[in-house]
Design an enzyme around this catalytic site. Structure first.
Site, PDB file in Angstrom:
ATOM      1  CG  ASN A 166      -0.241  -0.226   2.361  1.00 48.22           C
ATOM      2  OD1 ASN A 166       0.775  -0.638   2.483  1.00 48.22           O
ATOM      3  ND2 ASN A 166      -1.040   0.147   3.329  1.00 48.22           N
ATOM      4  CD  GLU A 267       2.123  -0.620  10.626  1.00 48.85           C
ATOM      5  OE1 GLU A 267       1.107  -0.862  10.725  1.00 48.85           O
ATOM      6  OE2 GLU A 267       2.841  -0.148   9.598  1.00 48.85           O
ATOM      7  CB  CYS A 301      -2.024  -0.061   8.755  1.00 48.54           C
ATOM      8  SG  CYS A 301      -0.685   1.113   8.672  1.00 48.54           S
ATOM      9  CD  GLU A 476       8.799   0.420  10.959  1.00 52.36           C
ATOM     10  OE1 GLU A 476       9.476  -0.427  10.203  1.00 52.36           O
ATOM     11  OE2 GLU A 476       7.491   0.655  10.554  1.00 52.36           O
TER      12      GLU A 476
END
Length: 500
Positions: A166, A267, A301, A476
């Site tokens: 994505n 993640e 997400c 991150e």
């Protein structure tokens, strides 16, 4: 490099940026099997490129090359690593037009969003250029006389990045920038849908001057992805794995890494709630929700999946949101007038259609949208808003990953928080209210790693990114925390013979 013939001409300004081979140890190579796979434009369902289908048998060569490179690269000074990242950053920005074009045809996202992704992605190369020179050890006062205690930070070693389709440029650079700044080497496995953008980044890294083996890219098919990923996770020379993707796959990878106790950053899924209270600025909330939900056709997400609206403003907010949603122009991403492109994979269209039908069967009302779009054989679906949503609907418990927005009514703050937290996920939550006391309560009580407070944008290079619960662990980006994911802390204790 021989030009790839297809039904689509990318018309790149610099054709050298188009790379259709794997990049291992500074070489552009084919898979050992000789097999290749097609890359499909989601906006037309046409093939426009192909890539080597790397498999588990190809992993050891890549990891060994990265390990050999690490023995050299780990000794680069922080200034030298910063200089390399700065050159890499400059090349990415210089070639943003071609990168954006490749990104549009791989993902389907509109051109304006492709440029936005590149700018966001490059913020990580810029941020970690600075972070490379700010890795510091510490000293501690000792409880025992004549003792000195201190620490140093050192790079972990070979790392692996498993990235989704994505935001393929962002996901590679958010991981690679931190790793390269820390002094680690990396083997990246892009998604089968989007390998070309990662390979372009490998080409630019090479041009920036990174030694061979420091950054490697292994494209592969969906069929070979599990075995290749398992081989990376279980390879004894790989010291860390960073994965962005589904919770289901994250748990599998975690098990693969467990035997060798690898450092792991996950993640994972979202299913993020978005709360709108009676005292909210509705224009502000709508203007935040529209891009948050419909950017890349809802395939993010951190997108808003469940929207909880207090009953006093429910109808007004729903109508305002529908009015703004109807202004979205759906089309092929390369068309500059397009504001929402296709979904990246056909299965995504089927999932949204299924959730719409399920919602209608359970009393949901389609306020706008709700249908597939037949256009140029692409994977299109209308931006959709459903009212009268309830917890019995699939959209309440399943992450949609598509352009479908369901509005759930609520009465009280306690009710909204309970519903928002009623999920195994905990990536991001959003709330809109002008009550400062409520803002602080929601910040503390919503169960997510990132909270948008009158904001729909929680992503920035300087902001720690990551979730809790089944949305994973580790951070991150952000100050200190992200680069520490790629470092070990070594403690030294020195005892002096004399006192002074």
């Amino acid at each position: 490099m021989a030009e790839v013939k297809s039904a689509i001409d990318l018309n790149l300004k610099n054709p050298e940026l188009f790379r259709d081979k794997a990049y291992v140890n500074g070489q552009w190579i084919e898979a050992k099997s000789g097999k290749r796979f097609d890359i499909i434009d989601p906006g037309s369902d046409q093939k426009f490129a192909s890539c080597p289908d790397m498999a588990a048998e190809d992993v050891d060569d890549a990891v060994q090359a990265a390990q050999e490179a690490f023995q050299v690269y780990r000794k680069f000074t922080p200034r030298a690593r910063a200089d390399l990242l700065a050159k890499f950053d400059a090349l990415i920005r210089e070639h943003k037009d071609d990168l954006a074009t490749i990104l549009v045809y791989e993902t389907g996202k509109p051109l304006v969003e492709a440029y936005g992704e590149i700018e966001y992605a490059a913020s990580f190369t810029r941020w970690f250029t600075g972070e490379a020179e700010r890795v510091q050890g510490t000293t501690f006062p000792a409880a025992i006389p004549g003792r000195r205690i201190f620490t140093i930070k050192q790079p972990l070693g070979v790392t692996a990045a498993l990235v989704p389709w994505n935001f393929p440029i962002v996901m590679v650079l958010r991981k690679a920038s931190a790793a390269l700044a820390a002094g680690c080497t990396m083997v990246a496995k892009p998604s089968p849908e989007t390998p070309l953008s990662a390979l372009t980044l490998a080409y630019l890294a090479e041009k920036a001057g990174y030694p061979k083996g420091v950054f490697n890219v292994m494209p592969t098919t969906l069929a070979n992805t599990p075995a290749l990923s398992e081989a990376l996770c279980k390879h004894p020379l790989v010291k860390k794995v960073s994965f962005t993707g589904s919770t289901r796959v994250g748990k599998i990878l975690s098990a693969h890494c467990a035997d060798s106790l690898k450092k792991l950053t996950l993640e994972l899924g979202g299913n993020c709630p978005f709360l709108v209270f009676d005292d909210a600025n509705l224009e502000q909330a709508c203007d935040a929700l529209i891009p948050l939900k419909f950017r890349h056709a809802g395939q993010a997400c951190i997108t808003a999946n469940r929207v909880y609206v207090q009953k006093g403003i429910y109808d007004k907010f729903a109508n305002l949101l529908a009015e703004k949603t109807r202004q979205i122009r759906v089309g092929h991403g390369i068309d500059k007038t397009t504001t929402m492109g296709p979904l990246t994979v056909p299965a995504g269209v089927d999932k949204v259609a299924g959730q719409v039908e399920d919602a209608k069967k359970n009393g949901g009302i389609v306020l706008t949208g709700g249908n597939r779009i037949a256009s140029n054989n692409g994977y299109f679906f209308e931006p959709t808003i459903i009212t009268n949503a309830s917890q019995s609907m699939q959209v309440a418990s399943e992450e949609t990953f598509g352009p479908l927005l369901a509005l759930f009514p609520f009465d009280t703050e306690e009710e909204a928080v309970k519903a928002a937290n009623d999920t195994s996920m905990g990536l991001a939550s959003y709330c809109f209210t002008k009550n400062i006391d409520r803002i602080w309560r929601l910040f503390e009580n919503l169960e997510a790693g990132m909270i948008g407070l009158n904001s729909g944008n929680s992503s920035a290079a300087e902001s720690p990114f990551g979730g809790i619960k089944d949305s994973g662990f580790g951070k991150e980006s952000g100050k200190d925390v992200a680069i520490n994911e790629y470092l070990i802390t070594k403690t030294g204790t020195l005892t002096l013979e004399g006192q002074y």
